[in-house]
Each structure stands twice: as C-alpha cells, then as structure tokens.
Design an enzyme around this catalytic site. Structure first.
Site, PDB file in Angstrom:
ATOM      1  N   GLU B 539       0.819  -1.221   0.000  1.00 12.39           N
ATOM      2  CA  GLU B 539       0.000   0.000   0.000  1.00 12.39           C
ATOM      3  C   GLU B 539       0.847   1.263   0.000  1.00 12.39           C
ATOM      4  O   GLU B 539       0.405   2.324  -0.395  1.00 12.39           O
ATOM      5  CB  GLU B 539      -0.939   0.007   1.197  1.00 12.39           C
ATOM      6  N   ASP B 627       8.056 -12.573  -0.056  1.00 14.58           N
ATOM      7  CA  ASP B 627       8.586 -12.138  -1.358  1.00 14.58           C
ATOM      8  C   ASP B 627       9.820 -12.952  -1.748  1.00 14.58           C
ATOM      9  O   ASP B 627      10.027 -13.269  -2.911  1.00 14.58           O
ATOM     10  CB  ASP B 627       8.877 -10.639  -1.359  1.00 14.58           C
TER      11      ASP B 627
END
Lengths: 705, 723
Positions: B539, B627
């Site tokens: 975000e 990730d």
C-alpha cells in the site's frame, strides 16, 4: 546353255542362304527347348499380384486336410516376433509385397471366401500405389495376403487359417500384415480377429487393451461408409455454440446405457439421446428419433458440441469417425478400447475419455472444459479425421507409416509431424536450453573486412580488451588483395585467424566457420572502433542471459507507412526498436548455420546481389523462429564518424534508407508476414547512471561518446 | 542386290518369329495388365459391411454393468488396466497417498521414497482418505542374492497390509528383480492388481495404461534437489570428441550377453569407444573368454561421459543406471515418450550372427542423423533430466503424476507440457486445461499475452484521507491504460474500508478479504484476477503511471519472470557457511521485491497449491519473507533471474503525509536477520539454491540519452521522485 551355266551358280548362290536359315531354325529350336525350362514359362505360371476381382483370378483349392496356421501368439512384440532383417534393403523405407489374388475353393469347387469387398480392394490399391510397394517377395519387409478379412462375419475361420498357412512365403506368419475392421462374432464378440494366424500382425479396429499387442499390432479406425459422401463445405468449425451440448446418436447401445442416459437427460436438457424410430426401419440408417421427433444422422452431429461414443457389440464404432468428421468432439466411454492409431496420435487433444462407471458424471465433466479448449479439440478432431481417417487409402498408408516408424525409429515422424495441424503458427525454438550460458566459453569476434586495414587493426586491438573474448576471426572478403603479412597484424594475446573468401559476398559474414568454437559470435564491422571493453563485456553478459536473441548496439525499427501502404525502415532516435544491426552484435552460432542453409525464398541471393540488408535478413530469421525481439544494450552512440557528414553523404543516406525499406518489404513478402517484434526497452548495467560511486560499478565505461 | 534384299527379309522374319516366341509371355502379362480395367470395377463391388453392421450390432446379451463388476481373477492380473483393476471411487475428491507404518528396517533408498511421499502435498495419514497406498515393505530390490532382499514378503504382506485387497490401488516401487544370469522380471510374489512402478520393464510384461516404467537410479542418487544436467554449452554443431560410447559389464553368458559380446565389432578407438569388462561377481574368471583380459585393460583406462554425443543402451539388468548417468551428461539419445516410457532397444537376439550384422550398422545409423536433430535431442535430454530424473523426489513425484493423469483423464497434461521445460511437475492441470493460460507455452502456440493487468494492493492501514499513500497509489495505477481492475486486499485488524472512501477511478476497484489473514494471502489466487499479469503492490509503494506502464511493457516480453523495481541479492557467506541476504546496491541482483512487481497469475496458484507446507509455515510464523519465497519459486520454475526495470529515485516513503512515523520493517535490523534465516530454510527445503543472478536492468530505449526530452516516451522516469 545359259540355264546349265546358271543352275550351279544358283545353287552356289543359295547354299549359304539355306545354311543361315538352317542355323536359325536350329538356334530357335534349342532356345525354344531351353525356354520351356525357364521358370516363367513353366506349367504353373508364377502368380503375381494384379488388382482384379477374384472371379477372374486363378483358382486355388483348399483341402479340408490342409494344416491350419498355428494359434495366434498373444505374447508377440516387435522385438520377439518381427523380423527386422527383412527390412532395410530399400534404404530407409518399408517394402510391402502383396500376394496375388486367388479364388479359393474347397474340394467341391465351392468358394471358401466371400467376394473381395470394395474397401479391401482400396486397401490393396493404396498399397500398390504407395512408395512402399514392391513386386518381389524376397525384397519385402511386410507381406500382405490378398485375403479380405475385414469383416469376420463373412469368414470361415478354419479355411481362412488354412489358406494363410498355405501361403508360399508364410513362414509361420512372420511380417505378415492382416487388415480387419469387424472382429469377433456372436455371442462373445471377441475384440480381435479370431482367425488362427501364428505370428501375423493385425491392423485391426476395435482392439482392446488385452488383445492389442503393444509395439506389434496397429489399432485402426473402423471405416465409416459415410466418409465417402462428406462435403467439406457443409460444416464450419468455429466458436459459435452448437444447439446441443452432447448427443448420443447410437441406436446400438445396451439398454443399461440408455436407461442411464435417459435419467441424465431428465436433469440436463442439453443432452440428446437418440434411438431407433418406431416403427423401426432397419435399412434406413439416417433416421433417428427422440420423443417422437425425427433427427437425421449424421447431420445431427453438426448441431452438437460433444458426441457420446459407447460400445455396441464391438468396441469400435463408426460414430467415432462420423463425429470427428463433423467437428463434434467425441466423448469415448468405452473401457479398455485402444483408440485408433493411438501409438502416434495424441487423443488427449481430440477426445474426452470417460470411464463407463462415470457416465453419470458426464455433464459435469463436459461443463468443466473451457471454451477455448473446446474449440481446439473440435479443430483437432476434424483435422485428425481429414488427415488419417477420411478414406481407406489414408487409413492404409497411416498403418504402413506406423510400421515404417517402428522399423526405422531414427527416421520416425515426430510427434509434431503426426499431430500438429499445418495451420499451427507457434514456434518451437531451436535453442531452448533453460540455462544461462556459462561465462567460461567466451565469444568469438568475427570481423568482416574488405580493405580498411588500419581501421581493422584498431577494431582488433579494441575487442581483445574485453576479458571474455576467446578468439578473433577476420573474414577477408577481398579477392583482389591479399591480407597483410602475418608480421604486420597487431600483437594480441588471443588467437587470431584470417579466412579468405572466394567471393565478395555479404553472406560470408554469417558463414558458420569451423574456426568459431564458441556459442557466442560477436559480429563486428571493421569500422566499429568506438565500443569500449566494458560495453562489449556487458553485452556478452546480456547475451548469456538471452542466448536465443540478437544482442547488440545500434538499433533500428520498422514502421508501417499508412500513406504508401508499405513498411518503412527507421534509424532516427525512436522509443522503439525491432532490429539490432549486426555491425556490432552478439548472436548464437546456430543462427549462422540457419542463415547459410535455410533462409527462406531468394533472400540470400537478394542480399548478395545488392550487397545490402544482410543484417535485416538475420533479424528476420531470428525473430521468425523465436518470436522474440532483439535486445539493444547501452545508450545510443554515434557509430559513423560524425565529421564526415556532408551533402553527398546525406543523399547517399537517402538512397540507402530507401533500399533498406525495400529490403524489409521484400522479406516480409517472402515470410508471408512481418516476423519482427517491437519493444520499448534496452538493457543497461544495474547501476547505470545511478547515484553510486563509479569505481564500485562493474561496468562504468558505458555510453561515453 | 536382290539377293541381299532377300537375305535381309529372311533375317527380319526370323528375328520376328523369335521375338514372337520369346515375347509371348510378356505380351500375355501386359495384356493382363490392360485387362485390369475390365476385371475390377469399383462401384460394382460390395462394401465390406452392411449398414446394419455399421450402426447395428447391438449388444443385448451381456449387461455392461455386470461386465464391469466382474472380478478380475488372480490369474488374470496380467490383463489389468485402470478401468479393470483400479478403484476410482477412492479418488473422486482428492488425490491422496497413504503410506503404511514402517515396521522393519528398510533400505535407505526406499526410506527416501517413503519420506518423499510423506513430505509431499499428496500425503495423508488417514487410509480412508487415500486414493493410493504405498507399502512399508521394501520391494525395491527383489534380487534374492541382495542384502536388501526381504524374505517371506508374501506372508508379511498379508499380515501387515490391511488394505491390500489383492493389490487394488497400491503402488509398488521396484528397481531390481530376478538375478543373474536371466534376471527374470518376476518380483517373487504375487503383485495382484497393484500398479508396478518398476525400472527395467519389458514390453511383454508391462501392463499398458496401468504400470509405470521408472528410471533405475543408483543408491547415492540425491533425495531432493539434485544436480542440474551438465550440458550447459549449447554449441552447434555438436563437436565432441566421441560419437558413441558404452562402458559397462559384459557377462560372458546370460541375458544380454550376445549384444554386449558383439559391441567390440564397432569399437574403433577413435570416436566410437565401447569398453566392457568381464569382472562381475566372484566366478567371472571361470567363465571368461579370450577377449576378457584385453577388454578389462581397455575398460580401466576410463573415459569421461561429458565428451560424447550418444551412449548405447542395451539389454542388461542395470540398464537404467547407465541411462541416468548418461543423461546427466546429456548425451543419451533415446525416444522419451510423454508418459515416461522408455523405448530401449531390447531387441531379443535370435542368432548371434545376425546381431553382429545389425550392430555394425549402428555407426551408419548414428551418423545419418542430421546435425540439427542431434542438437535438438541433446537439449531435450537435458530438459528431461532436469524435469524428471535428477532426484528421487522427481522420479517418485513423476510416477504419482502419471497415475494422477490417468485418474482424471480429462485434465491430463498434454504432450507439450510433459516434453518441455519446466515440465509436468510444475504445470498443474487443475489451474487450466489450455496451454496459453500458463506462462511458458504462449510462444509455442503463437498466442498473444493478455494486454491488461490486475493490480493487487496489500493493505493494512486505514485510509485517513484522499491523499493517503493508498489512495494515491490507486489513482496512479488506475491511470495506466493497461489496468483492468484493482483489488484492495484488506489484511488489517480493523474492518475493511468502505468502498466510497476509496478514490473514484475509471477501473473497477474491489475490496477483498483473504480467507486467512496471513502474509501469504497476498499471493492467494482470486477469481477476480482474470488477466495473465498481476501487479502486486504494497500500500505504501510510490509508483507513477509511467513506471507501471513501462514495467508492464517489459513484462509482456518476459511473462515467465518477475518484473519489478527494487532488487535484492543473495551471496554465500563463507565464514558462516550459509547464505546471506543483502539490500545494498550491488552490481548484481537475484530477487525483486514483490511489494511492487509484475508476474504471471499462475505463480499465485503455484505459490498457494504447489509449495511445501513447511515453506508456508516459515513465512506465516515470521510474518516475513513471502517475497523471497516467491522469488525462489519463480527461479525454481524458470532457472532464470528476475528482471529489474528502471525506477525513479525514491521508492519507499517512510514518513506518511500526516507526519507520523509508522514503524516499517525497513528500518528494523531484526528484519534482515529474519530474512536471512528464512532464506536458509528455503534453501534446505528446496535442497538447492534456485536463485540466479543478473547484472542488467531494462531501461526505456532513450533513457538518459542526450536527446530532446520531448522525443522520449517515458520522460518522467528520469526525474527525481518525491522525498
């Protein structure tokens, strides 16, 4: 007096004539006598295969005491029952002999075989006209008896076996090929031809997994007589949805299946279950009914996406072939059925296979198939039908080709050759190793030169500074002048080779010289002196990550010119690139080989005659087989000397650009499409222009003008 | 003059007579050929079957149901196929494998097989859930002279295998059967209806569509990971020192000995090297022939595999062994069929003489194969080795996948998937039934990659104002002409924001809540993601529309890789002998942070359904490293590094607009330690380091070139970002 004088003269004159005549008669008689001993003139004339109906054929008697062929060997495989040593005398191709057609009668003169059928005649005709056919049984790899075994209903099993055993080259049936379409008989309907046949191979329809001897028998389709009347224009294979999801068109299915399907239909109205019409018309195969409505077979298949194929008395059903013919995806729910030609055809692409136990799940399974796949399967089904099922000739030749592939596996047709339709556009890249090329190999710099020795030497000194260079290869393209003596060449610490060409051709730059021992080739012009060692080394690094592309420095783009309706070559500063000039570019050596051997059309002669566009041709070649764009590395440089810009050069430039545009249009026309791909990026070192100490950057001498 | 004429006439007539006499036969047969037209008129002939026979032939006697229910007799198990001898009802919902509890000591190789299954995603400890059963009795080595041979296996089978049921739904792994000199293929007990996954099966014993032929692997074959094939050089034409090589035992008599005894006929000591040894067992000296001594000497002067083009496979007990080592060095040429069935040249020898004749043809046959095909075959062997052979895990999983493809035939993987990189183990058919939905095959199909992307924004912080980072990000992404949808994945503690709090943009924005609020949920495949490309975002990512556009353009060229902005690197720390993780600016990188990266949506599916539980646990427990795991996964699949594209300076904002400092992981030193630990756990689980380094970055063509900015399409990329 005259007559007296004449008589002895006459005699004298005619004596040699009679002598000669006598000699002739004598020779003729002797030869005549000898000739009766020739085999071809013997009492029983040698029977060779002639395509004729058997009523005109010589008669052969089958005695009831004749031996039968030994019982069928169920354990036969290609490796233990097939004699490959009969094959291969004809190069790398199968050889097939057909026995002569005979009329077989029993002791009472009654025929023991039915008349030869039309389809069997077509099989024989197809073999006779094929490249495999030979007339000499000794040279044949496969022997085909002229016995119509297509329909077991028409056979006398014992006598047929006796005939087989009595064939002159029978040799316990080794390498004999028998064609059969309807095997078995009431009540068991054995899924295999029941004639005792020893070692003989069966090309049969309706084989089951346990009667089909893998690597030995060939499963063939049941030839549907409707195939002959099929008209291609009547169907369209496209995305448009068809009226029915699935139709069960068979009238010969067991009542249990029918009950199950009727039950399914209650819930799913998209299922159509056809049955015989009442009153039944046994001779009318085209009318089928459902709920009092009449549908016509096979045209109803056109209106359904899927067609259910269930077993009747036998496993093989003509509905399979009919469905494929109409682009209706067959849903085969026959346990243990060996699908036709499954040795070479990929049925996953053609049909949905379903276990009989899962019939109730039918609709659910079919609805889970994506639309795109349905279209693929529909096209593939029709393609496979056209290619391999649509005529007896095609079925026969496919059978022989399969045997041919078994005997000569190193020349066998590949999966793609069997299964991919000709309209398939995709590329199967020749370089598909999923690795980053190891650095240790290095690259070979190939410098094409004519007579600019000074600049050439400068280039050589420049390129050897790149750490990964393995060798420098100079292609001396000047036949008038010899290359300078060995002593005058720059002293470098890498091997340097000079090859002298026989003709001043641009294509010489792409010849796969044996001297090139590395995968990576750096093609570089003899005037590209401005590339730094860092730039070359970095470009090599990029190439290692993308070894199937052209990776290089000066880039160009092709554009569509709406005014002229033609492609245009563009060398201005653009945001896109689609070509990398081979004046300074890395590419894989494989492309040299392809350029030399398989440039399509007359591109190569076009390039050589115009002395231009060899780099464009190379870009077309690589883009066409990879479907990928080239990669430009590092920022734009001035590659031609800036000080020589003058009016003359400019006008020469205009002509040059026009020629290059012409090349692009020519090549696009040869390829039938525009293979070049456009991209908007180039490759730079990770830290290029980043706010980071230059000293710590691995490649810092990049982009300086 | 006249006389001469007469002579001539007589001669001619005589010649004619003779010609007639001899030519009689030819004329007769020729005449017959011409008669073909008369004696064979197609349309007059009957068809081989009547209409009734084509579409009739109703089977009204045998009920199909009872035919199917018919029990397969014990003696009949040679006729097994999936429909007859397999209980599909166990596999309707899911494909699960049960392993019996181990009671005896078993060989290390079998132990490896069992633990691979137990660690796999198919394992279940509940036999009632199981579709397949795997015995805990070691059936790998059924050579009764071997130390691993299990005696009285039949008895033990009936005592311990509670669900045996004549072998239904059981899979038996076997490498060796029988013993010298015949090596019969019998396992020494009744396998019943069990599926045999066996090395060295012959065509005649193999139950087609039922058994699975597996490669024979040596005892020291790695359990997991496994070495990559040694073929890294892809040179053309293939110019190796040796063309054909065989190195192996030659039993002077017994099975396969004729073939091997005749090998020396084509050995030329130049490019064809076929060396054999007679040494085998204890008693070879008694049986040795006159060539043994010289052969043994040649054999000991060993040569290396990597230098050859082909190697020979011939009938012998341990042929698989040779194949495995040959393939590793990428020289083995054989027909590898989609189902992993190897067609080895097992031509049984009838007469030695003929075999010799055949063997001398081998060099010709091999040399007749053209260069391009040899080149293609070599690459293919490497791909096959990497996909299915290099570790026991791959062999076992391939076996299970083959059986799985048979069970759900309509989702079975296609030939193309099986025979190309990355292979069937990494292309899950449950994802899609068409090739173009996967990131690997679209070039093969000439399909186009989808022209749009879906953005997934991982959000936890409530939206304070319309200028909050999330709102700004949504606006910037939505401005891209390639965006088709934005998903806000709400992973926060509080209730999700109401849709009208989000900025109004031209593309649909959906707020979704993951099924489980874990950090991995950002990779959860969501049905609203319908484009090939996914743009995964944090975000707080600061991206301009131009950056998004450019990265997407690049991704379209490399849809199988991760394409993104900030990169990280791994390195080997010699002092601690473990892998290190760094975020420093380096000349190379091997990971792209998925806080802002494009990738193919298939990787979401793989991440969620393919990856090992242990990996998911590591991520969930640390609330970190998802990730890194994604980068491991993608590099594991592709063998390639990710791609970094250029970005404006400044990527992360540590200070939000309201002036408050949120604790972000980026300034937390523990964060790095944790990521390093994660990475080493991943390496252990993958059993190798899949990450690959790259040293290039992709920039717009005119990036920072000395040309008017107006000419540049991505000119804002060169400007500095906000601080």
């Amino acid at each position: 007096m005259v007559s007296v004088r004449n008589a002895p003269r006459l005699t004298r004159r005619y004596t040699p004539f009679f002598n000669v005549l006598f000699c002739f008669i004598l020779v003729a008689l002797v030869l005549g006598g000898l000739s009766t001993l020739w085999p071809w003139n013997s009492e029983t004339p040698k029977r060779e295969f002639v395509l004729q109906s058997e009523e005109f054929a010589p008669v052969a008697t089958v005695l009831s005491t004749d031996a039968l062929a030994k019982s069928t060997k169920s354990s036969c495989t290609f490796y233990n029952c097939f004699d490959v040593y009969r094959c291969g005398q004809h190069g790398s191709s199968l050889t097939v002999y057909i026995y002569p057609i005979l009329r077989y009668v029993d002791e009472n003169g009654l025929p023991v075989m039915n008349a030869l059928s039309k389809e069997f005649m077509e099989i024989l005709e197809a073999i006779q006209e094929s490249k495999f056919y030979v007339t000499n049984p000794d040279k044949a790899c496969i022997l085909v008896p002229a016995l119509d075994l297509l329909n077991q209903n028409n056979l006398h099993l014992k006598e047929t076996s006796q005939i087989l055993a009595g064939l002159p080259y029978w040799n316990s049936g080794i390498n004999h090929l028998l064609f059969n379409m309807l095997p078995g008989n009431v009540p068991n309907y054995n899924p295999c031809l029941e004639v005792e046949r020893d070692n003989a191979i069966v090309a049969g329809a309706g084989l089951s997994t346990w009667t089909y001897r893998r690597t030995y028998d060939i499963s063939i389709p049941l030839f549907s007589p409707l195939s002959q009347d099929f008209q291609h224009e009547t169907i369209e294979i496209n995305e448009s949805p068809r009226k029915w999801l699935i139709v069960s068109p068979q009238i010969n299915i067991h009542s249990e299946y029918r009950e199950e399907l009727e039950e399914l239909k209650e819930e799913h109205p998209e299922l159509l279950v056809l049955d015989e019409c009442i009153p039944a018309k046994p001779d009318n195969a085209t009318e089928r009914c459902h709920d009092g409505e009449t549908y016509f077979y096979p045209s109803i298949l056109k209106n359904s996406t899927f067609c259910l194929v269930l077993q009747g008395a036998r496993l093989a059903q003509a509905t399979l072939s009919d469905a494929m013919m109409y682009g209706c995806i067959p849903v085969v729910a026959i346990d243990g059925y060996v699908l036709p030609f499954s040795e070479v055809l990929d049925w996953k692409r053609v049909a949905v296979r379903l276990r009989e136990d899962h019939l109730h799940d039918l609709i659910h399974i079919l609805k889970s198939i994506s639309e795109h796949r349905i279209l693929e399967m529909r096209k593939q089904a029709h393609f496979i039908w056209t290619q391999y099922f649509s005529s007896i000739q095609k079925i026969t030749l496919t059978t022989l080709q399969i045997i041919n592939d078994r005997v000569f596996p190193h020349f066998a047709r590949t999966y793609e050759e069997w299964n991919d339709p000709p309209w398939k556009e995709g590329t199967t890249p020749p370089l598909n190793l999923p690795v980053i090329v190891p650095k240790s190999q290095g690259f070979t710099a190939v410098i094409l030169t004519y007579d600019r020795v000074e600049s050439l030497f400068k280039v050589i000194r420049r390129v050897v500074q790149a750490p990964s260079i393995a060798k420098v290869l100079v292609v001396w393209n000047n036949q008038q002048k010899h290359p300078p003596p060995a002593t005058s060449w720059p002293k470098i610490n890498k091997p340097l080779k000079v090859v002298q060409t026989k003709e001043n051709k641009l294509s010489n730059r792409f010849y796969p010289y044996d001297e090139i021992e590395t995968e990576a080739v750096l093609a570089i012009d003899d005037d590209i002196v401005m590339l730094t060692a860092d730039e070359l080394e970095f470009a090599y690094e990029v190439w290692r990550e993308f070894p199937d592309r052209i990776v290089g420095f000066p880039s160009r783009v092709h554009l569509w010119d709406n005014n002229t309706g033609k492609w245009k070559y563009e060398s201005e500063w653009t945001n896109e690139i689609s070509m990398v000039l081979t004046g300074a570019a890395f590419y894989h050596k494989y492309y040299s080989y392809l350029y030399t051997t398989s440039l399509p059309g007359d591109i190569k002669t076009w390039v050589d005659s115009r002395m231009n566009c060899e780099d464009i041709a190379m870009n077309f070649l690589v883009a066409n087989i990879t479907g990928k764009a080239p990669i430009k590395v590092t920022p734009r440089k001035k590659f031609k000397c800036p000080e020589c810009t003058n009016v003359e050069m400019l006008s020469a430039d205009v002509i040059h650009m026009a020629e290059r545009s012409e090349c692009i249009n020519k090549f696009a026309q040869v390829y039938g499409k525009m293979p070049l791909k456009t991209v908007e990026f180039r490759a730079d070192p990770v830290l290029y222009k980043d706010n980071f100490p230059e000293k710590l950057k691995r490649f810092n001498n990049i982009g300086s003008l | 003059m006249k006389a001469k004429k007469r002579y001539f006439l007589v001669l001619i007539s005589c010649a004619f007579l003779i010609l007639c006499y001899f030519g009689k036969y030819y004329l007769w047969t020729n005449g017959k050929r011409e008669a073909k037209g008369f004696s064979y008129t197609k349309h007059k002939l009957q068809s081989y079957l009547s209409t009734k026979e084509v579409y009739g032939g109703k089977d009204s006697t045998v009920s199909p149901r009872s035919r199917r229910k018919e029990k397969v007799k014990t003696t009949d198990t040679v006729k097994c196929n999936m429909a007859r001898c397999f209980d599909f009802s166990r596999c309707i919902d899911d494909f699960k494998v049960y392993v019996y509890p181990v009671e005896d000591s078993i060989s290390p190789a079998y132990q490896k097989i069992l633990s691979i299954i137990q660690e796999s995603r198919y394992y279940t400890d509940d036999p009632s859930q199981a579709c397949l059963f795997v015995l805990s009795l070691d059936t790998l080595d059924r050579d009764h002279l071997s130390p691993d041979y299990v005696k009285n296996i039949h008895l033990k089978l009936h005592q311990r295998a509670k669900y045996w049921n004549n072998g239904r739904n059981h899979v038996l792994f076997n490498l060796y059967s029988g013993t010298w000199p015949d090596y019969i293929e019998d396992l020494g007990f009744d396998v019943g209806q069990a599926i045999l996954a066996k090395a060295s099966t012959s065509v005649s014993k193999f139950r087609q569509y039922f058994d699975v032929s597996i490669p024979l692997f040596p005892k020291h074959h790695p359990k997991k990971g496994g070495e990559r094939g040694t073929l890294t050089s892809n040179n053309f034409p293939v110019n190796k020192k040796y063309t054909l090589v065989f190195k192996g035992k030659r039993y002077v008599h017994g099975i396969g000995s004729e073939t091997r005894n005749s090998l020396h006929h084509i050995h030329n000591n130049k490019d064809i090297i076929l060396v054999t040894t007679c040494r085998h067992g204890k008693s070879w000296k008694q049986l040795k022939d006159e060539r043994c001594e010289t052969d043994n000497i040649g054999f000991d002067r060993s040569l290396v595999w990597p230098n050859l083009v082909y190697c020979i496979q011939s009938l012998a007990q341990k042929r698989g062994n040779k194949m495995v080592s040959g393939m590793k060095s990428l020289s083995y040429k054989d027909r590898l069929k989609s189902l992993n069935l190897f067609s080895l040249d097992k031509r049984r020898v009838r007469r030695n003489r003929i075999e010799v004749f055949k063997i001398v043809k081998v060099p010709d046959i091999i040399r007749s194969i053209n260069k391009t095909r040899v080149h293609a075959l070599r690459q293919h062997t490497r791909i096959m080795w990497d996909n299915y052979f290099s570790s026991i895990e791959k062999i076992v999983m391939t076996t299970l996948e083959i059986i799985r493809d048979r069970i759900s035939a309509q989702t079975a993987r296609s030939y193309v998937i099986w025979n190309s990189h990355p292979g069937a183990l990494l292309s899950l058919p449950q994802f899609s039934d068409i090739l173009r939905d996967f990131p690997f095959y679209w070039r093969h199909l000439a399909a186009s990659i989808s022209p749009n992307f879906t953005a997934i924004i991982y959000a936890t912080m409530p939206i304070m104002s319309s200028s909050s980072p999330l709102a700004r990000l949504i606006k910037n992404v939505a401005k891209s002409s390639f965006a088709s949808r934005i998903l806000v994945l709400w992973n926060g503690e509080t209730a999700p924001p109401i849709a009208n709090k989000l900025p109004q943009v031209s593309v649909p924005v959906n707020i979704i809540q993951p099924p489980q609020k874990t950090i991995s949920s950002r990779f959860h495949p969501h049905p609203l993601v319908q484009t090939d490309a996914v743009l995964n975002l944090d975000e707080d990512a600061v991206l301009t529309t131009e950056e998004v556009d450019f990265a997407f353009k690049v991704w379209q060229s490399y849809p199988e890789r991760i394409v993104g902005y900030p990169a990280r690197s791994h390195y080997w720390e010699d002092s601690k002998s473990c892998w290190g993780y760094t975020s420093k600016w380096t000349n190379e990188y091997s990971m792209i942070l998925t806080g802002a990266a494009f990738y193919h949506r298939y990787y979401n599916y793989l991440y969620t359904f393919y990856l090992h539980n242990l990996l998911h646990k590591t991520v969930d427990q640390s609330q970190n490293c998802e990730d890194i795991l994604m980068n491991f996964l993608v590099s594991h699949v592709t063998n390639l590094p990710p791609i970094k594209v250029t970005q404006r300076k400044q990527y992360k904002e540590t200070i939000a607009t309201d002036g408050k400092t949120y604790p972000t992981p980026w300034n937390d030193p523990d964060h790095f330690v944790q990521r390093q630990i994660c990475m080493n756990t991943f390496v252990d689980t993958f059993a190798y380091m899949p990450l690959v380094r790259s040293s290039l970055r992709l920039d717009p063509v005119l990036f920072k070139d000395p040309v008017s900015n107006l000419r540049k399409r991505y000119r804002k990329l060169e400007q500095e970002g906000w601080k």
